[in-house]
Design an enzyme around this catalytic site. Structure first.
Site, short mmCIF file in Angstrom:
data_model
loop_
_atom_site.label_atom_id
_atom_site.label_comp_id
_atom_site.label_asym_id
_atom_site.label_seq_id
_atom_site.Cartn_x
_atom_site.Cartn_y
_atom_site.Cartn_z
N HIS A 31 40.32 45.74 -9.99
CA HIS A 31 39.78 44.97 -11.12
C HIS A 31 40.29 45.54 -12.44
O HIS A 31 41.05 46.51 -12.46
CB HIS A 31 38.25 44.92 -11.05
CG HIS A 31 37.61 46.27 -10.92
ND1 HIS A 31 37.77 47.27 -11.87
CD2 HIS A 31 36.83 46.80 -9.95
CE1 HIS A 31 37.08 48.33 -11.51
NE2 HIS A 31 36.53 48.09 -10.33
N HIS A 34 40.37 49.30 -12.92
CA HIS A 34 41.50 49.99 -12.29
C HIS A 34 42.76 49.81 -13.12
O HIS A 34 43.55 50.75 -13.30
CB HIS A 34 41.77 49.44 -10.88
CG HIS A 34 40.67 49.68 -9.91
ND1 HIS A 34 40.02 48.65 -9.27
CD2 HIS A 34 40.10 50.82 -9.45
CE1 HIS A 34 39.10 49.14 -8.46
NE2 HIS A 34 39.12 50.46 -8.55
N GLN A 58 31.87 57.88 2.95
CA GLN A 58 31.12 57.92 1.69
C GLN A 58 30.08 56.80 1.58
O GLN A 58 29.39 56.70 0.58
CB GLN A 58 32.08 57.93 0.50
CG GLN A 58 32.76 56.62 0.15
CD GLN A 58 33.69 56.78 -1.05
OE1 GLN A 58 34.77 57.36 -0.94
NE2 GLN A 58 33.29 56.25 -2.19
N GLU A 147 34.59 56.58 -15.84
CA GLU A 147 33.37 57.36 -16.11
C GLU A 147 32.11 56.68 -15.57
O GLU A 147 31.02 57.20 -15.73
CB GLU A 147 33.23 57.60 -17.62
CG GLU A 147 34.20 58.65 -18.11
CD GLU A 147 34.18 58.86 -19.62
OE1 GLU A 147 33.41 58.19 -20.32
OE2 GLU A 147 34.98 59.70 -20.08
N ASP A 149 31.22 56.18 -12.43
CA ASP A 149 30.67 57.05 -11.39
C ASP A 149 30.71 58.47 -11.94
O ASP A 149 31.58 59.28 -11.59
CB ASP A 149 31.52 56.96 -10.12
CG ASP A 149 31.45 55.59 -9.50
OD1 ASP A 149 30.59 55.37 -8.66
OD2 ASP A 149 32.26 54.72 -9.90
N ILE A 175 34.72 50.33 -18.55
CA ILE A 175 35.21 49.03 -19.03
C ILE A 175 34.12 48.01 -18.71
O ILE A 175 33.58 48.00 -17.59
CB ILE A 175 36.53 48.62 -18.33
CG1 ILE A 175 37.55 49.77 -18.36
CG2 ILE A 175 37.12 47.35 -18.91
CD1 ILE A 175 38.06 50.15 -19.71
N SER A 184 32.86 46.51 -11.93
CA SER A 184 32.78 47.19 -10.63
C SER A 184 33.16 46.19 -9.54
O SER A 184 32.96 44.98 -9.70
CB SER A 184 31.33 47.64 -10.41
OG SER A 184 31.06 47.81 -9.05
N ARG A 186 31.67 45.78 -6.91
CA ARG A 186 30.42 45.17 -6.40
C ARG A 186 30.00 43.94 -7.19
O ARG A 186 29.22 43.12 -6.68
CB ARG A 186 29.29 46.20 -6.41
CG ARG A 186 29.48 47.26 -5.36
CD ARG A 186 28.56 48.41 -5.62
NE ARG A 186 29.01 49.57 -4.88
CZ ARG A 186 28.43 50.01 -3.78
NH1 ARG A 186 27.39 49.38 -3.31
NH2 ARG A 186 28.89 51.07 -3.15
O1 PAF Z 1 35.38 55.41 -6.92
C1 PAF Z 1 35.91 55.03 -5.84
O2 PAF Z 1 36.43 53.94 -5.72
C2 PAF Z 1 35.89 55.97 -4.65
O3 PAF Z 1 34.74 56.73 -4.64
C3 PAF Z 1 37.14 56.89 -4.57
C4 PAF Z 1 37.21 57.81 -5.76
C5 PAF Z 1 38.39 56.03 -4.49
C6 PAF Z 1 37.07 57.74 -3.31
O4 PAF Z 1 37.06 56.99 -2.17
#
Ligand code: PAF
Length: 284
Positions: A31, A34, A58, A147, A149, A175, A184, A186
Site C-alpha cells: 500500500h 510501503h 507472528q 512508525e 507498529d 502515512i 494498513s 488490514r
Molecule cells: O510489519 C510487518 O509487515 C511485519 O511485521 C514484518 C516487519 C514484515 C515482519 O514480518
C-alpha cells in the site's frame, strides 16, 4: 525487477557486486505506506529489496493469518512501477526448513513481553525472528520501517544494537488516508462505512493528546474510561490505550521528554493500531 524465491538464488545475485542494499520487509498487500518506504530507500541505496513473506509465527490467531489480505499480482505490479530491484518471495519451507517446532526463536526479552504482548502473545518474537533471518541472509546497509507498529520498530532497533548488526534502521512517520486513518493492509478488510468509523481512531487520539497537554498524564485512567465509551458509540471496541516514554517504552517519568500514546481497537473482528507522539517538554 527480479523476483527471487530461494535463498540460494538470492545469495548468488548479491555476491556478484558490492551493493548498498535497502531492505523493506513486508507481508505483502503493498500500500501507500510501503511505497513511501521505497521512495525513501531510492535516495540512499543502489539496490532495493522488498521481501514479501506472510510470517505465520507472528500471528497469534490462525484466523488472522488466514484472513490477511494477499494480493501478490497487484503487489508485483506496484513494486515494479516503483523501481524496486528485487522482490524476495520465499515460501514457508525456504524460511522455516524444519517447520515451526524446532525453529530458532529470537526474543528481545523484556520489550517483547509488554504492551502488544498482552493481547498478541508471541507476536513480537515472531517478528524479531523473521527480521533476524532476513538481516542475516541479505545483510542490508539500511532497513526501513513505518512508525505505526511502534513497538515492533523499537524491538528491531534493539536487536540491531544487541546483536551487533551493521544496519541502519530508518523509520518513517505514519502515512494516513485523507480522513486520518493510518494506512494498513488490514484497512482492506473494512467496508466503506467501517473505514469512515475507523477515522475516529486518529480523531480521538488527537483529542486525548490535547487533554494530556492540558491535564498532564495523571488523569490518563479517567481519559481511558471516557474514551472507551466514546469509541463504543462509534461501534469501535477499545482494546488498549497506553502512554509511554517514546524513547524506551517505559512508564513516563519526570525525565521523559517525549511520550507516545499507543492504541489498539477492534472494528468487527479487525484489529487496528495507531499512535501519536506527545512532546512533554511543552507540558512542564
Ligand atoms: O510489519 C510487518 O509487515 C511485519 O511485521 C514484518 C516487519 C514484515 C515482519 O514480518
Amino acid at each position: 525487477m527480479k523476483i527471487i524465491k530461494t535463498k540460494k538464488k538470492l545469495l548468488k545475485k548479491l555476491k556478484k557486486k558490492k551493493f548498498n542494499i535497502s531492505l523493506i520487509p513486508t507481508m505483502g498487500n503493498i500500500h501507500q505506506g510501503h511505497l513511501f518506504l521505497i521512495k525513501k530507500s531510492i535516495k540512499i541505496s543502489n539496490l532495493i529489496i522488498v521481501s514479501i513473506f506472510l510470517n505465520k509465527p507472528q500471528f497469534n490467531k490462525l484466523q488472522d493469518f488466514i484472513n490477511y489480505p494477499q494480493t501478490i499480482k497487484e503487489d508485483l505490479k506496484k513494486l515494479k512501477k516503483n523501481k524496486v530491484d528485487i522482490v524476495f518471495l520465499p515460501n514457508e519451507k525456504e524460511i522455516y526448513p524444519d517447520g515451526f517446532y524446532k525453529h530458532t526463536i529470537v526474543s528481545v526479552k523484556k520489550t517483547s513481553t509488554i504492551l502488544e504482548n498482552k493481547n498478541r502473545p508471541n507476536h513480537l518474537n515472531g517478528v524479531s525472528t523473521i527480521i533476524c533471518k532476513l538481516f542475516n541472509l541479505i545483510q542490508p546497509k539500511y532497513s526501513i520501517f513505518g512508525e505505526k507498529d511502534y513497538q515492533q520498530l523499537y524491538i528491531i532497533k534493539t536487536l540491531v544494537k544487541e546483536l551487533n548488526y551493521n544496519i541502519k534502521i530508518i523509520s518513517i512517520p505514519i502515512i494516513r488516508e485523507k480522513n486520518g486513518l493510518a494506512i494498513s493492509s488490514r484497512n482492506n478488510l473494512l467496508t466503506k462505512n467501517e473505514k469512515k468509523r475507523a477515522s475516529y481512531i486518529y480523531k480521538y487520539l488527537k483529542k486525548i493528546k490535547k487533554k494530556i497537554y492540558y491535564y498532564k498524564f495523571k488523569i490518563f485512567k479517567k481519559i481511558k474510561k471516557k474514551y472507551k465509551k466514546k469509541f463504543l458509540k462509534k461501534k469501535i471496541k477499545l482494546e488498549s490505550l497506553h502512554i509511554r516514554d517514546s524513547k524506551n517504552l517505559k512508564i513516563i517519568s519526570k525525565n521523559s521528554k517525549k511520550a507516545i500514546i499507543l492504541i489498539s481497537v477492534f472494528i468487527k473482528n479487525i484489529r487496528l493500531i495507531d499512535n501519536i507522539f506527545v512532546n512533554l517538554k511543552k507540558n512542564k
